[in-house]
Every structure is written in structure tokens, then in C-alpha cells.
Write a protein that holds these residues in place. Structure first.
Motif, short mmCIF file in Angstrom:
data_model
loop_
_atom_site.label_atom_id
_atom_site.label_comp_id
_atom_site.label_asym_id
_atom_site.label_seq_id
_atom_site.Cartn_x
_atom_site.Cartn_y
_atom_site.Cartn_z
N UNK A 1 3.81 -1.26 8.87
CA UNK A 1 3.75 0.12 8.40
C UNK A 1 5.16 0.69 8.45
N UNK A 2 5.49 1.46 7.42
CA UNK A 2 6.84 1.98 7.25
C UNK A 2 6.77 3.48 7.02
N UNK B 1 0.81 -1.21 0.00
CA UNK B 1 0.00 0.00 0.00
C UNK B 1 0.85 1.26 0.00
N UNK B 2 1.32 1.65 -1.17
CA UNK B 2 2.03 2.93 -1.30
C UNK B 2 1.01 4.08 -1.31
N UNK B 3 1.41 5.27 -0.82
CA UNK B 3 0.53 6.43 -0.99
C UNK B 3 0.19 6.62 -2.48
N UNK C 1 11.27 4.31 10.45
CA UNK C 1 10.54 3.74 11.58
C UNK C 1 9.56 2.70 11.04
N UNK C 2 9.50 1.54 11.66
CA UNK C 2 8.60 0.46 11.26
C UNK C 2 7.85 -0.06 12.48
N UNK C 3 6.60 -0.41 12.27
CA UNK C 3 5.79 -0.99 13.33
C UNK C 3 4.88 -2.03 12.71
N UNK D 1 -0.42 -17.74 3.23
CA UNK D 1 -0.31 -16.60 4.13
C UNK D 1 -0.45 -15.28 3.37
N UNK D 2 -1.07 -14.33 4.04
CA UNK D 2 -1.19 -12.98 3.48
C UNK D 2 -0.60 -11.96 4.44
N UNK D 3 0.05 -10.96 3.86
CA UNK D 3 0.63 -9.88 4.65
C UNK D 3 0.31 -8.55 3.98
N UNK D 4 0.38 -7.47 4.74
CA UNK D 4 0.17 -6.14 4.20
C UNK D 4 1.30 -5.22 4.65
N UNK D 5 1.69 -4.34 3.73
CA UNK D 5 2.69 -3.32 4.03
C UNK D 5 2.13 -1.99 3.56
N UNK D 6 2.23 -0.95 4.37
CA UNK D 6 1.71 0.37 3.98
C UNK D 6 2.65 1.46 4.47
N UNK D 7 2.76 2.51 3.67
CA UNK D 7 3.58 3.65 4.05
C UNK D 7 2.74 4.71 4.76
N UNK D 8 3.39 5.52 5.60
CA UNK D 8 2.69 6.61 6.27
C UNK D 8 3.67 7.75 6.52
N UNK D 9 3.13 8.92 6.79
CA UNK D 9 3.97 10.07 7.10
C UNK D 9 3.58 10.71 8.44
N UNK D 10 2.29 11.02 8.61
CA UNK D 10 1.85 11.73 9.81
C UNK D 10 1.72 10.76 11.00
#
Length: 585
Positions: A441-442, A296-298, A468-470, A411-420
């Protein structure tokens, strides 16, 4: 040294020359064909051998040569992908929206001179005096909704300035006479801000609009809505269709979207945006895969720095970690480089139906796919023009990154970027709602998924740092069980690339150049060592490790297999196969 013969297909496809294993030719030329046009768009990769750190390495300098006549179909600059059919917003009001259509801490009140200029522009537009620079209904809705929310619910520092009060008192009698009732309602819904002369009991026209107006009264007061209410409104209103009359006024929809964002959406509101159109095209196809990662890129892309995710997907596919990318060709407010632009520039078909994307994921020569939002969620895609006119990001800017357009048997995974800061928790909440096995989230550069090898600046102490990653991932052994049946481990980490042996380097700048971003990525996949290569390796390996992928339990092992996927030529071959096979559609 062996080579694969050129592939020519009477249908639009891609002609390429490869070498197997670690051998490379001194030159490589790929010729792409546009769908239905039968005309060539060529790019070449000139290769050179060099030594780095005492080891023989293959470097590649990629040069894309795009004929002038094709720049309209595949332009080299990201801003050129904007749809010309979208009317341009009024720039004076848009600049004001950039200041006031934002959150309680980030809003910058207008001074009196600025406020007078904006209101004068709005008044002239309402009187028909601005022929080519009309203030759109969406702009009026977003601007006045923002002003109302600030007056009703924002802290003192971001409420109306003294200059804004003076300007509104001066212009209000004329605005009441010139603007339609829906705009006057948004500017003062209860008649408590400006006093006499407005229509506080505006109810809307038709059942759907009346329902929206009722919800707006709560939003304009700084309040929040329930999950069913938000989802019901979205389904009633969307899609927006040019050839059909709309069920609600554009001003009211714009006010609703920007208003919920300014009030900081609750989890239930974001969940409504995220799930509202899951069933728009029926149940998602299920791919026969052991592992699938949704990226999930912006959607509005990158405007400054190298964007690595497309090339990371090609790398991960080499060792069985399939990736589904999704997005749009162009999205405001940034209008930056997207995966769709890069794929289109290289000749790929970027409008694949979901079933064909599934086939590419399952194909042993490809293993990744890109889905355009307009193929998967036409209703949300219909908002692109409106989103440009409200200026700031609406709630969908968060929820659209957590979509599940396809499913996997494994298996399924999700990755998404964030700023705020703060949205990382909301994104992880949505991922858990999707019942994926792992989520990440990255905070990459520009809010993207691209972690950097650049050292952290000593002055960047405000907020969460880049890299930062969580997230959460499945526990391999645990006696604990979560409510959805998965046993998960939560984690957070700041990735320091130097700890894993990367040299500190500045991120390559692309400055909206799709062409330059593609050049950097192709050169890296040909084995040219440098900042772009390092970022692709870092992002592939760290995502594998943090998601708990098989074979990536140790970071160095995960990084090494990413390097091998590139240095062997397999990652580049995957990308070229994707372009070729996508064009068979």
C-alpha cells in the motif's frame, strides 16, 4: 537508424511510426482511429536533442492535436467524462452532505443558518416546488442517515450543533407531513431523536427491503454487521438496472452505504464488499505469466497532479513484470483523471472483455492490460450514479482497489493507494485474503499510487507522510510459515527519493487535464528528463524492489532497469502496441 513502416488496418486501429533502439526521428506522428467511426484523431510528438548534465539526451515535447469534432468522444478534461444520463444532485444538500456524511472526527456540524437552508430546500423539493433542482431520494437517504448516526453514536464534538437542533425542531412537523415513510424512518428510526410524529416501526416493502431495514436499524445506531449479512444484502440488491423496478428504495440503499462508511467498516464488512461479486461472471481467467501485479488506484482519479501508473505499467512490462490496471472512466466524488480516460484519449479500447485483457497480458509485445469495472463487476459498476448522490466515498471505494479480475500461473502481487490513515491495514488484510504472494500500500499524492520526488514539507507532520509504504513479500529463505502456506516478511518505509539520487522537484500539475497528463507521460517515455520521467522511474523501480521482484533486490538496480526500458524506446513501444492491439477488438 532503422524504422518500422506505418501500420494501417481496415479495422479501427492505430497508425504509428517508431525507431528501434535509442535512435529517434525528428518528428513522430501517431494517428488513432475511433471504433466504428473510421475518423482520425491525431497527436504528434516533436522531438529535440539536448544535453543534460554533460550527456547527450533525447528530449521530447509532446503535443496532442485533437479535432474539435472528437471532443465528445475523447474530451481533454476529466470532468467531461461524467455520464450525462446521471441526474445532477441538488447542490445545496450536496454541500451539507460533504460536511456531515463523514467520520466521527471529520464531520463538521452545520450552523443554524446552514441547517435552515438545507431543511427548507428538502421541504420545497418534497412539495414539488423545485422543478429542476429536486433533492434525490439518495441524497435524502444519505443526509438523514448521517444526521441519525451523528445523534446516536458520534462523539460530542461532531454530534448535532445547537443550530441543527433548532432547525430540526422548527421543520420537523412539516417534514413529517411531506416526506415518505422511508425517509422519516431514516431520520428517526426508533422515535427517540425527535419524539412524536414519526413512524418508528417502519418495516419496508418486500422481503429484500425488510432485510435491509433490519440491518439499517443496527447501522443507524452506530453498530456493525456480519460478513454473511453484508454480502447477502449486496447480492440481493445489485445490480441497479434502469429498465427494471428496484428491489429496495434508493434512499435505503444510500443510507446503508454511507452509514457503514461513517461507522468505519470492520474487517469483516470490508471483506464482504471485496468478495461479494467475485463469482459474478464465473471463475477469473488464468494468464500464463510468471509474474502479475494488480494495480488498485483510487477509482475517482487525480484532480491536481500527474498520474504515472499507466506509464509505469508500460515500463515494467519491458522486463517481464506484467501489470493489470483496473478502474472506470469517471467516478465521484472527485471525478478526476483515470487510466481509462488516458487510454481512451489516446485511442485505445477501454472496454475489453476479461479474456482479451488476458491475451494482452500474455502478448510479448504488450505485457499489461486495463480492465473496466463495468466489464468485470457490472453490479458494482451500477452504483456510480448513486455514489455521486451520497457525496462521500462508500465502503467500495476501499474494497474495489483489491480486486483480482484475472489470475496468473506464477507469482501474484497487489499494489493499492490510500489516503486516510488506518485504511492501510485494512487493504493489506484484503490482499492477504486474496492469497497473493506480495502486497503493497502506498500513500501517493492525492491518495494515488504516484510516489513523488518532492521533498517532504516541514509542516506536514499530521498523519502518515506522502511516500509512506507498507506491505508484505515472500521470504526467499525462512523456516516460518503463515496460515495460508506462504512465508512472508512485513515491512514499512517512507521512501525518500533524494536518498536514491533523484533531484527534488515539484510534481507537475495537470488540474483535471487528461490531455496534459498524457503529454507529460508520452514525453517521459520518449526520454525527456524531468519530473514526470523521474516519477515513472521512481514508481516502477520502488514497486519492483518492495514487492521483491526478481532482479530488483537492490534499489539502484531496479531504478536503472526502469530507466533503460524508457531510454531504449521499449516502454513507449509497449504502450503504442497496447493501443493498436486493443482496437482490433
Amino acid at each position: 537508424m532503422s524504422s518500422i513502416a506505418p501500420i494501417r488496418n481496415p479495422n479501427p486501429t492505430i497508425q504509428k511510426f517508431f525507431t528501434d533502439g535509442s535512435g529517434v526521428t525528428k518528428s513522430q506522428r501517431c494517428t488513432c482511429f475511433r471504433p466504428r467511426e473510421g475518423q482520425e484523431i491525431g497527436f504528434s510528438i516533436r522531438l529535440r536533442r539536448r544535453r543534460r548534465h554533460g550527456l547527450s539526451a533525447v528530449g521530447a515535447r509532446s503535443t496532442l492535436e485533437l479535432p474539435v469534432e472528437h471532443e465528445n468522444q475523447s474530451p481533454p478534461i476529466s470532468s467531461s467524462y461524467r455520464c450525462s444520463k446521471i441526474p445532477r444532485p441538488n447542490q445545496v444538500v450536496l454541500e451539507a452532505q460533504a460536511r456531515v456524511c463523514t467520520g466521527p472526527e471529520l464531520t463538521r456540524p452545520l450552523n443554524e443558518e446552514q441547517a435552515l437552508k438545507v431543511l427548507d430546500t428538502i421541504l420545497k423539493s418534497a412539495r414539488g416546488e423545485l422543478k429542476d433542482e429536486e433533492v434525490s431520494k439518495a441524497q435524502l437517504g444519505a443526509f438523514f442517515a448521517a444526521m441519525t448516526i451523528r445523534a446516536n453514536a458520534f462523539p460530542e464534538a461532531t454530534q448535532w450543533s445547537e443550530g441543527e437542533w433548532h432547525a430540526m425542531k422548527l421543520f420537523w412537523p412539516q417534514l413529517v407531513q411531506a416526506l415518505p415513510a422511508d425517509i422519516i424512518f431514516l431520520a428517526d428510526p426508533e422515535g427517540t431523536i425527535m419524539g412524536l410524529g414519526n413512524s418508528p416501526h417502519y418495516a419496508g416493502e418486500g422481503i429484500v427491503e425488510m432485510r435491509l431495514v433490519g440491518a439499517l436499524r443496527e447501522v443507524l445506531a452506530g453498530g456493525h454487521l456480519g460478513y454473511e449479512e453484508v454480502q447477502g444484502i449486496l447480492k440481493d440488491i445489485l445490480p441497479l438496472e434502469d429498465d427494471k423496478p428496484q428491489t429496495v428504495k434508493e434512499s435505503l440503499l444510500a443510507a446503508f452505504l454511507i452509514g457503514q462508511r461513517m461507522n468505519r467498516e470492520t474487517d469483516r464488512e470490508l471483506k464482504a464488499y471485496c468478495l461479494a461479486f467475485d463469482d459474478e461472471l464465473g471463475p477469473p481467467p488464468v494468464a500464463d505469466l510468471k509474474s502479475l501485479t494488480h494495480y488498485g488506484e483510487p477509482y475517482d482519479g487525480n484532480t491536481r497532479f500527474f498520474k504515472s501508473t499507466l506509464f509505469v505499467a508500460a515500463v515494467r512490462a519491458c522486463y517481464g513484470e506484467s501489470s493489470l490496471l483496473h478502474g472506470v472512466e469517471w467516478m465521484p466524488p472527485k471525478g478526476g483523471i483515470t487510466e481509462g480516460q488516458m487510454l481512451k484519449f489516446m485511442g485505445a479500447n477501454v472496454n475489453l472483455p476479461l479474456m482479451l485483457a488476458k491475451n494482452l497480458l500474455e502478448d510479448e509485445d504488450v505485457g499489461f492490460a486495463y480492465v473496466n469495472q463495468k466489464e468485470a463487476h457490472p453490479s458494482l459498476n451500477s452504483l456510480i450514479g448513486l455514489r455521486e448522490h451520497i457525496k462521500k466515498r462508500p465502503p467500495q471505494a476501499t474494497s474495489e482497489k483489491v480486486q483480482q479480475f484475472l489470475r496468473a500461473r506464477g507469482k501474484e502481487a497487489m499494489v493499492a493507494g490510500f489516503y486516510h490513515e488506518g485504511y492501510e491495514d485494512s487493504l493489506l488484510m484484503l490482499m492477504r485474503r486474496r492469497r497473493v504472494h506480495a502486497g503493497l500500500v502506498v500513500k501517493g499524492e492525492e491518495g494515488s499510487l504516484s510516489m513523488t520526488t518532492k521533498p517532504r514539507s516541514v509542516s506536514s507532520s499530521k498523519g502518515l507522510p506522502v511516500n509512506y509504504c507498507s506491505g508484505f513479500r515472500l521470504l526467499r529463505t525462512s523456516n516460518e510459515s503463515s496460515t495460508d502456506g506462504f512465508s512472508r516478511q512485513n515491512f514499512s518505509i517512507e521512501v525518500n527519493a533524494q536518498h536514491y539520487g533523484f533531484e527534488p522537484t515539484e510534481t507537475p500539475r495537470t488540474d483535471r487535464s487528461v490531455k496534459k497528463n498524457v503529454e507529460l507521460g508520452l514525453a517521459a517515455l520518449r526520454g525527456e528528463k524531468g519530473p514526470a520521467y523521474d516519477r515513472i522511474v521512481l514508481n516502477a523501480g520502488m514497486v519492483d524492489h518492495l514487492l521483491g521482484c526478481d532482479g530488483a533486490e537492490e534499489v539502484q538496480t531496479a531504478l536503472q532497469r526502469a530507466r533503460e526500458a524508457i531510454d531504449s524506446g521499449r516502454a513507449l513501444k509497449r504502450l503504442m502496441s497496447y493501443i493498436k492491439f486493443s482496437q482490433k477488438v
